[in-house]
Design a protein around this motif. Structure first.
Motif, PDB file in Angstrom:
ATOM      1  N   GLU A 269       0.840  -1.143   0.100  1.00 53.33           N
ATOM      2  CA  GLU A 269      -0.002   0.003   0.015  1.00 53.33           C
ATOM      3  C   GLU A 269       0.799   1.267  -0.027  1.00 53.33           C
ATOM      4  OE1 GLU A 269      -2.683  -0.445   3.296  1.00 53.33           O
ATOM      5  OE2 GLU A 269      -3.937  -1.877   2.471  1.00 53.33           O
ATOM      6  N   ASP A 270       2.187   1.201   0.384  1.00 53.23           N
ATOM      7  CA  ASP A 270       3.154   2.274   0.522  1.00 53.23           C
ATOM      8  C   ASP A 270       3.617   2.478  -1.079  1.00 53.23           C
ATOM      9  OD1 ASP A 270       4.764   0.105   0.387  1.00 53.23           O
ATOM     10  OD2 ASP A 270       5.626   0.534   2.112  1.00 53.23           O
ATOM     11  N   GLY A 271       3.476   1.604  -1.748  1.00 51.08           N
ATOM     12  CA  GLY A 271       3.941   2.026  -3.337  1.00 51.08           C
ATOM     13  C   GLY A 271       5.299   1.226  -3.376  1.00 51.08           C
ATOM     14  N   ARG A 272       5.667   0.597  -2.551  1.00 48.95           N
ATOM     15  CA  ARG A 272       6.982  -0.105  -2.756  1.00 48.95           C
ATOM     16  C   ARG A 272       6.675  -1.661  -2.871  1.00 48.95           C
ATOM     17  NH1 ARG A 272      10.086   1.243   2.676  1.00 48.95           N
ATOM     18  NH2 ARG A 272       8.216   0.739   3.626  1.00 48.95           N
ATOM     19  N   LEU A 273       7.806  -2.421  -3.449  1.00 46.02           N
ATOM     20  CA  LEU A 273       7.664  -3.760  -3.489  1.00 46.02           C
ATOM     21  C   LEU A 273       8.202  -4.497  -2.111  1.00 46.02           C
ATOM     22  CD1 LEU A 273       9.477  -4.400  -7.045  1.00 46.02           C
ATOM     23  CD2 LEU A 273       6.790  -4.589  -6.578  1.00 46.02           C
ATOM     24  N   HIS A 274       7.582  -5.360  -1.724  1.00 48.85           N
ATOM     25  CA  HIS A 274       7.840  -5.970  -0.471  1.00 48.85           C
ATOM     26  C   HIS A 274       8.078  -7.524  -0.608  1.00 48.85           C
ATOM     27  CE1 HIS A 274       6.457  -2.747   2.351  1.00 48.85           C
ATOM     28  NE2 HIS A 274       6.279  -2.319   1.460  1.00 48.85           N
ATOM     29  N   SER A 275       8.922  -8.109   0.050  1.00 49.60           N
ATOM     30  CA  SER A 275       9.129  -9.425  -0.087  1.00 49.60           C
ATOM     31  C   SER A 275       9.899  -9.773   1.413  1.00 49.60           C
ATOM     32  CB  SER A 275      10.229  -9.904  -1.084  1.00 49.60           C
ATOM     33  OG  SER A 275      10.402 -11.243  -1.409  1.00 49.60           O
ATOM     34  N   THR A 276       9.607 -11.142   1.566  1.00 51.63           N
ATOM     35  CA  THR A 276      10.061 -11.761   2.997  1.00 51.63           C
ATOM     36  C   THR A 276      11.143 -12.813   2.660  1.00 51.63           C
ATOM     37  OG1 THR A 276       8.158 -13.145   3.287  1.00 51.63           O
ATOM     38  CG2 THR A 276       8.201 -10.975   4.159  1.00 51.63           C
ATOM     39  N   TYR A 277      11.865 -13.047   3.509  1.00 57.16           N
ATOM     40  CA  TYR A 277      12.857 -14.318   3.446  1.00 57.16           C
ATOM     41  C   TYR A 277      13.517 -14.432   4.784  1.00 57.16           C
ATOM     42  CZ  TYR A 277      15.822 -17.562   0.781  1.00 57.16           C
ATOM     43  OH  TYR A 277      16.220 -18.777   0.397  1.00 57.16           O
ATOM     44  N   ASP A 278      13.634 -15.696   5.291  1.00 59.26           N
ATOM     45  CA  ASP A 278      14.266 -16.041   6.531  1.00 59.26           C
ATOM     46  C   ASP A 278      15.642 -16.768   6.117  1.00 59.26           C
ATOM     47  OD1 ASP A 278      11.956 -14.819   7.968  1.00 59.26           O
ATOM     48  OD2 ASP A 278      10.955 -16.868   8.412  1.00 59.26           O
ATOM     49  N   PHE A 279      16.343 -16.542   7.149  1.00 62.23           N
ATOM     50  CA  PHE A 279      17.762 -17.127   7.016  1.00 62.23           C
ATOM     51  C   PHE A 279      18.131 -18.161   8.061  1.00 62.23           C
ATOM     52  CE2 PHE A 279      18.402 -13.549   4.635  1.00 62.23           C
ATOM     53  CZ  PHE A 279      18.891 -13.725   3.417  1.00 62.23           C
ATOM     54  N   VAL A 280      18.464 -19.361   7.700  1.00 64.02           N
ATOM     55  CA  VAL A 280      18.538 -20.438   8.952  1.00 64.02           C
ATOM     56  C   VAL A 280      20.050 -20.513   9.020  1.00 64.02           C
ATOM     57  CG1 VAL A 280      18.113 -22.730   9.628  1.00 64.02           C
ATOM     58  CG2 VAL A 280      16.325 -21.389   8.334  1.00 64.02           C
TER      59      VAL A 280
END
Length: 285
Positions: A269-280
């Motif tokens: 909604e803020d106009g930015r691209l969003h992605s998530t990624y977790d590191f183990v």
């Protein structure tokens, strides 16, 4: 920040990569750890493989002399880091991964620069005031094998700009641009604000490019983020994150892409691209 004096040519990039490699690695780092028997075994196997190719492909004297000249040109042009990182490192990484747990890794590549600015999460990578590119937010968590957060984990991040150029390896880009060491919070959470990088063509005006042209290959790498993820007591992860649907994702010249490393950013909604990624992270051996 000051601007660099390097040129985005094979010679300029090769010189920069060679300088960084020599500054961060010593010929004596592993000299005492490798036995004569191991050197003999690997060297003989390598030479046998070369001999077999010559016999199988009926390599002529003129082709042999051309190969000799090309190898000399690679060395004189300072392109060994470029050549080895593009065409060989992914296999070294595959072999190392056989005995590793935790998150999937990938190659480092030739464009890493040490000692970048440290910033606490949530962090914004250093950038020019008019930095071009779609705003991108990468968020997630660094955890151990049991899912516990690794507080204070460091994410050393670097990537190309919207034109496919890296700071330190191209002219007129400020030092440290789109590079930083992001420190996760006490629970291992991190947020990195930057821009989506562009795919880029590895330098083709030197002997590496001559090989690519002679073989009819392309010289493109898909857009990606580079990361070292590390914390005391854990094995450092070296990896790259790619983008779903991106150009060259299925034909990376460096053969470094893996399905587990592909992000699928979504507009927020803020106009930015969003992605998530977790590191183990796994314990250091």
């Amino acid at each position: 920040m000051t601007t660099t004096e390097h040129s985005p040519t094979a010679a300029g990039s090769g010189a920069s990569a060679s300088q960084v490699f020599r500054a961060t690695h010593s010929a004596t780092d592993t000299a005492g750890e490798v036995s004569a028997e191991r050197v003999d075994d690997v060297a003989r196997a390598l030479l046998r493989a070369v001999h077999e190719v010559i016999r199988e492909k009926n390599v002529t004297y003129s082709e042999f002399q051309a190969a000799k000249q090309w190898l000399m040109d690679v060395g004189e042009g300072g392109e060994w880091p470029l050549l080895l990182d593009v065409f060989v490192e992914h296999v070294i990484e595959d072999v190392a991964a056989r005995t590793q747990n935790g998150s999937v890794g990938s190659i480092q590549g030739p464009y890493y620069l040490p000692e970048q600015r440290r910033v606490d999460s949530p962090a914004t990578l250093p950038a020019r005031p008019d930095e071009k590119g779609e705003p991108l937010v990468l968020a997630g968590r660094v955890v151990d094998l049991d899912g516990n957060g690794v507080g204070g984990a460091e994410l050393d991040v670097w990537h190309a700009d919207d034109q496919g150029y890296y700071s330190g390896f191209a002219p007129d880009i400020p030092e440290g641009n789109l590079r930083a060491v992001v420190v996760a919070d006490e629970a291992g959470w991190f947020e990195i604000n930057t821009v989506r990088p562009a795919p880029y063509q590895i330098p083709t005006d030197g002997p590496t490019g001559n090989l690519i042209a002679a073989a009819g290959w392309h010289a493109w790498r898909p857009a990606h983020l580079h990361l070292f993820v590390q914390a005391p007591g854990y094995r450092r992860i070296t990896t790259q994150l790619y983008f779903a649907g991106g150009d060259w994702l299925d034909s990376d010249v460096a053969e470094a892409t893996k399905p587990e490393l592909v992000l699928d950013p979504q507009p927020g909604e803020d106009g930015r691209l969003h992605s998530t990624y977790d590191f183990v992270l796994e314990p250091a051996s």
